[in-house]
Design a protein around this motif. Structure first.
Motif, mmCIF file in Angstrom:
data_model
loop_
_atom_site.group_PDB
_atom_site.id
_atom_site.type_symbol
_atom_site.label_atom_id
_atom_site.label_comp_id
_atom_site.label_asym_id
_atom_site.label_seq_id
_atom_site.Cartn_x
_atom_site.Cartn_y
_atom_site.Cartn_z
ATOM 1 N N UNK A 160 0.797 -1.218 0.033
ATOM 2 C CA UNK A 160 0.102 0.007 0.134
ATOM 3 C C UNK A 160 0.874 1.254 -0.091
ATOM 4 N N UNK A 161 0.608 2.103 -0.470
ATOM 5 C CA UNK A 161 1.248 3.576 -0.745
ATOM 6 C C UNK A 161 1.488 4.179 0.529
ATOM 7 N N UNK A 162 2.429 4.663 0.720
ATOM 8 C CA UNK A 162 2.781 5.326 2.044
ATOM 9 C C UNK A 162 1.857 6.369 2.217
ATOM 10 N N UNK A 163 1.173 6.572 3.437
ATOM 11 C CA UNK A 163 0.332 7.716 3.765
ATOM 12 C C UNK A 163 0.924 8.845 4.568
ATOM 13 N N UNK A 164 0.781 9.959 4.173
ATOM 14 C CA UNK A 164 1.380 11.232 4.999
ATOM 15 C C UNK A 164 1.266 11.043 6.384
ATOM 16 N N UNK A 165 2.067 11.321 7.303
ATOM 17 C CA UNK A 165 1.628 11.318 8.904
ATOM 18 C C UNK A 165 1.014 12.599 9.276
ATOM 19 N N UNK A 166 0.352 12.599 10.461
ATOM 20 C CA UNK A 166 -0.547 13.937 10.796
ATOM 21 C C UNK A 166 -0.083 14.129 12.053
ATOM 22 N N UNK A 167 0.696 15.613 12.167
ATOM 23 C CA UNK A 167 1.246 16.202 13.276
ATOM 24 C C UNK A 167 0.218 16.969 14.039
ATOM 25 N N UNK A 188 -0.151 13.057 17.461
ATOM 26 C CA UNK A 188 0.339 12.838 16.107
ATOM 27 C C UNK A 188 -0.024 11.479 16.064
ATOM 28 N N UNK A 189 -0.127 11.149 14.395
ATOM 29 C CA UNK A 189 -0.532 9.509 14.183
ATOM 30 C C UNK A 189 0.200 9.396 12.700
ATOM 31 N N UNK A 190 0.256 8.387 12.526
ATOM 32 C CA UNK A 190 0.703 7.882 11.140
ATOM 33 C C UNK A 190 -0.565 6.634 10.577
ATOM 34 N N UNK A 191 -1.024 7.186 9.410
ATOM 35 C CA UNK A 191 -2.192 5.991 8.873
ATOM 36 C C UNK A 191 -1.695 4.800 8.767
ATOM 37 N N UNK A 192 -0.132 4.772 8.582
ATOM 38 C CA UNK A 192 0.299 3.325 8.283
ATOM 39 C C UNK A 192 0.727 2.624 9.637
ATOM 40 N N UNK A 229 3.124 32.749 21.799
ATOM 41 C CA UNK A 229 4.392 32.319 21.247
ATOM 42 C C UNK A 229 3.693 31.167 20.327
ATOM 43 N N UNK A 230 4.224 31.054 19.212
ATOM 44 C CA UNK A 230 3.893 29.981 18.257
ATOM 45 C C UNK A 230 4.845 28.870 17.998
ATOM 46 N N UNK A 231 4.491 27.480 18.461
ATOM 47 C CA UNK A 231 5.621 26.467 18.551
ATOM 48 C C UNK A 231 5.048 25.611 17.109
ATOM 49 N N UNK A 232 5.672 25.044 16.272
ATOM 50 C CA UNK A 232 5.630 24.327 15.231
ATOM 51 C C UNK A 232 5.974 22.837 15.406
ATOM 52 N N UNK A 233 5.244 21.846 15.087
ATOM 53 C CA UNK A 233 5.666 20.507 15.182
ATOM 54 C C UNK A 233 5.417 19.759 13.564
ATOM 55 N N UNK A 234 6.831 19.033 13.346
ATOM 56 C CA UNK A 234 6.350 18.325 12.073
ATOM 57 C C UNK A 234 6.790 16.895 12.490
ATOM 58 N N UNK A 241 7.932 13.964 5.578
ATOM 59 C CA UNK A 241 7.438 14.891 6.542
ATOM 60 C C UNK A 241 6.081 15.043 6.699
ATOM 61 N N UNK A 242 5.287 15.556 7.834
ATOM 62 C CA UNK A 242 4.013 15.846 7.668
ATOM 63 C C UNK A 242 4.098 17.261 7.542
ATOM 64 N N UNK A 243 2.900 17.774 7.195
ATOM 65 C CA UNK A 243 2.345 19.362 7.280
ATOM 66 C C UNK A 243 2.818 19.672 8.544
ATOM 67 N N UNK A 244 3.347 20.922 8.767
ATOM 68 C CA UNK A 244 3.482 21.376 10.184
ATOM 69 C C UNK A 244 2.069 21.580 10.845
ATOM 70 N N UNK A 245 2.107 21.474 12.212
ATOM 71 C CA UNK A 245 1.187 21.853 12.832
ATOM 72 C C UNK A 245 1.479 23.004 14.052
ATOM 73 N N UNK A 246 0.510 23.789 14.227
ATOM 74 C CA UNK A 246 1.084 24.926 15.129
ATOM 75 C C UNK A 246 0.376 24.822 16.553
ATOM 76 N N UNK A 247 0.851 25.376 17.537
ATOM 77 C CA UNK A 247 0.437 25.625 18.859
ATOM 78 C C UNK A 247 0.769 26.766 19.541
#
Length: 470
Positions: A160-167, A188-192, A229-234, A241-247
């Motif tokens: 199965x093709x690799x699915x992009x993880x989710x941050x 955060x999770x990885x569909x695979x 203050x904004x932090x980014x997680x990949x 890489x996943x798209x960046x998620x911000x907190x």
């Protein structure tokens, strides 16, 4: 020759043919999910021998199907009866037929070959099969195209093709300055289902405990006003890489540290209305004061008036700023509370006499150490000295009370009242009346003295000789 017959008709013909063959004693594999576009003997057949077939590393099982395709045209198919491979000595084969001229009932010579699976247990058709063509000794060969009258050995697999993880950088937080803050990327999770690695980015001025931990920490900085203050997680699944998620972490200010408290640091028991003040505290919406035992006063401003009870003890005055986020750092002023001296105790009172117009009193229980100051009222008559007793003289007629102030400046309560009488009047000189002289029979004489005091007792003194009569 191929026969170009509609799909439903081909399925019906295949089914009838299989029933007839079965009735004649032939072992026939039932018609499956895939139906080739041709029936009969076909033209210029290309033979495929399947050396292995798997989905995600799991071998196909009995009832699963394999089909070859030229684009959307099913050129051949088979239903497998058991797992393919040496273990079962099973390497099934099937054939693809070339199309007739001007028809769509087979493959076109030179076109690319593709395959599909039918997963019978999942009731799922799977495309994107990866073919590995080999020779009859299982050594990889070049990938062929549709070619008439050849045999191709092929290993088929589907991954199965690799699915992009989710941050997921966690929920936004509102914190106060100077506290330990924990970021949380645990959701955060990885569909695979692949293991993730983490990469955090922090804004300028912030240092994370780790940029690769699932839950890094940092200490919120001091701020003048509420600051975001904004932090980014990949996250990465080992492939992408996943798209960046911000907190967003909002840091709220506490009041600044309180400044120096001004006001009297040395007071007396019983002293009232002593004012203390602290400079205005930045970011404070109110002020919190604490006082020594026996001291009272209430204020939510930067100034407070304090009264010290007669039982008040030495201690600290503190103040700190307060706002909706919490309290600032306190400022402290040490307070020395001096005890009040005991009120003077009146001892012997000496009243005025005919010859001395003023009286006096001996005052006892004065401070044993240090100097003191006695004040008589009325008249604010002041005397200073040392020792536990003192004769307060020169008191005119009247009623007095006395207080004592010790070396610390603390003043006692008033003594009991001391009454000094009015100076008594001087009596009129005795007036000599009848004088009786001595006789031959009496050696002494006498005199009658008149104008003596009409009230009270008196004492007569004759001179010379200090002869006294009362």
């Amino acid at each position: 020759m191929n026969t170009n017959i509609p799909l439903k008709t081909r399925k019906l013909i295949l089914t009838i043919g299989m029933v007839l063959l079965s009735g004649l004693g032939f072992a026939v594999i039932p018609a499956g999910h895939f139906v080739p576009v041709w029936i009969g003997n076909g033209n210029d057949q290309m033979t495929f021998i399947i050396t292995s077939a798997s989905i995600g590393g799991v071998d196909l099982e009995a009832g699963d199907e394999i089909a070859s395709f030229d684009g959307n045209i099913c050129t051949g198919s088979l239903v497998i009866t058991k797992k393919i491979g040496l273990l079962n000595s099973y390497f099934p084969e099937f054939r693809a037929s070339r199309k007739d001229d001007e028809a769509s009932n087979g493959y076109t010579v030179g076109n690319a070959i593709s395959f599909k699976f039918w997963d019978s247990s999942a009731n799922l058709e799977i495309s994107g099969i990866m073919p590995l063509f080999v020779d009859n000794t299982n050594i990889p060969t070049t990938t062929p195209v549709y070619t008439p009258n050849i045999t191709a050995y092929v290993n088929l697999s589907y991954v199965s093709p690799n699915k992009v993880p989710v941050a997921n950088a966690g929920t936004d937080q509102s914190v106060i300055e100077g506290t330990l803050v924990t970021l949380d990327g645990s959701t955060s999770n990885d569909p695979d289902g692949n293991t993730l690695t983490y990469k955090w980015s922090a804004p300028a001025g912030i240092t994370l405990s780790s940029t690769t931990a699932i839950k890094p920490t940092f200490t919120s900085p001091d701020v003048a006003t509420s600051t975001n203050y904004t932090f980014s997680l990949i996250v990465n699944d080992g492939t992408v890489d996943s798209p960046a998620d911000l907190v967003v972490i909002t840091v709220n200010p506490l009041p600044d540290t309180a400044g120096t408290i001004t006001g009297s640091a040395t007071v007396c028991q019983g002293q009232g209305s002593v004012v203390y003040t602290v400079p205005t505290i930045v970011n404070a919406t109110s002020y919190v004061w604490t006082l020594p035992i026996g001291a009272t006063g209430t204020s939510e401003t930067n100034s407070i008036s304090v009264s010290y009870a007669a039982s008040a003890a030495s201690g600290n005055i503190t103040v700190k700023g307060h706002n909706a986020n919490g309290d600032g750092t306190v400022s402290t002023l040490a307070i020395i509370v001096n005890e009040l001296p005991t009120a003077p105790a009146a001892g012997t009172i000496t009243q005025p006499t005919c010859t001395l117009a003023t009286g006096s009193v001996i005052l006892n229980d004065l401070p044993a150490t240090g100097s003191w100051s006695l004040t008589g009222s009325p008249g604010a008559i002041t005397k200073t000295g040392t020792g536990t007793s003192y004769t307060f003289a020169d008191l005119a007629a009247g009623t007095y009370t006395f207080t004592v102030t010790n070396a610390a400046g603390c003043t006692s309560t008033a003594s009991g009242s001391v009454a000094i009488n009015t100076q008594p009047a001087t009596p009129t000189a005795p007036a000599a009346g009848t004088i009786t002289q001595p006789t031959c029979a009496l050696a002494t004489g006498s005199v009658i003295l008149n104008d003596l005091p009409a009230t009270g007792s008196w004492s007569l003194t004759g001179s010379p000789g200090a002869i006294t009569k009362t």
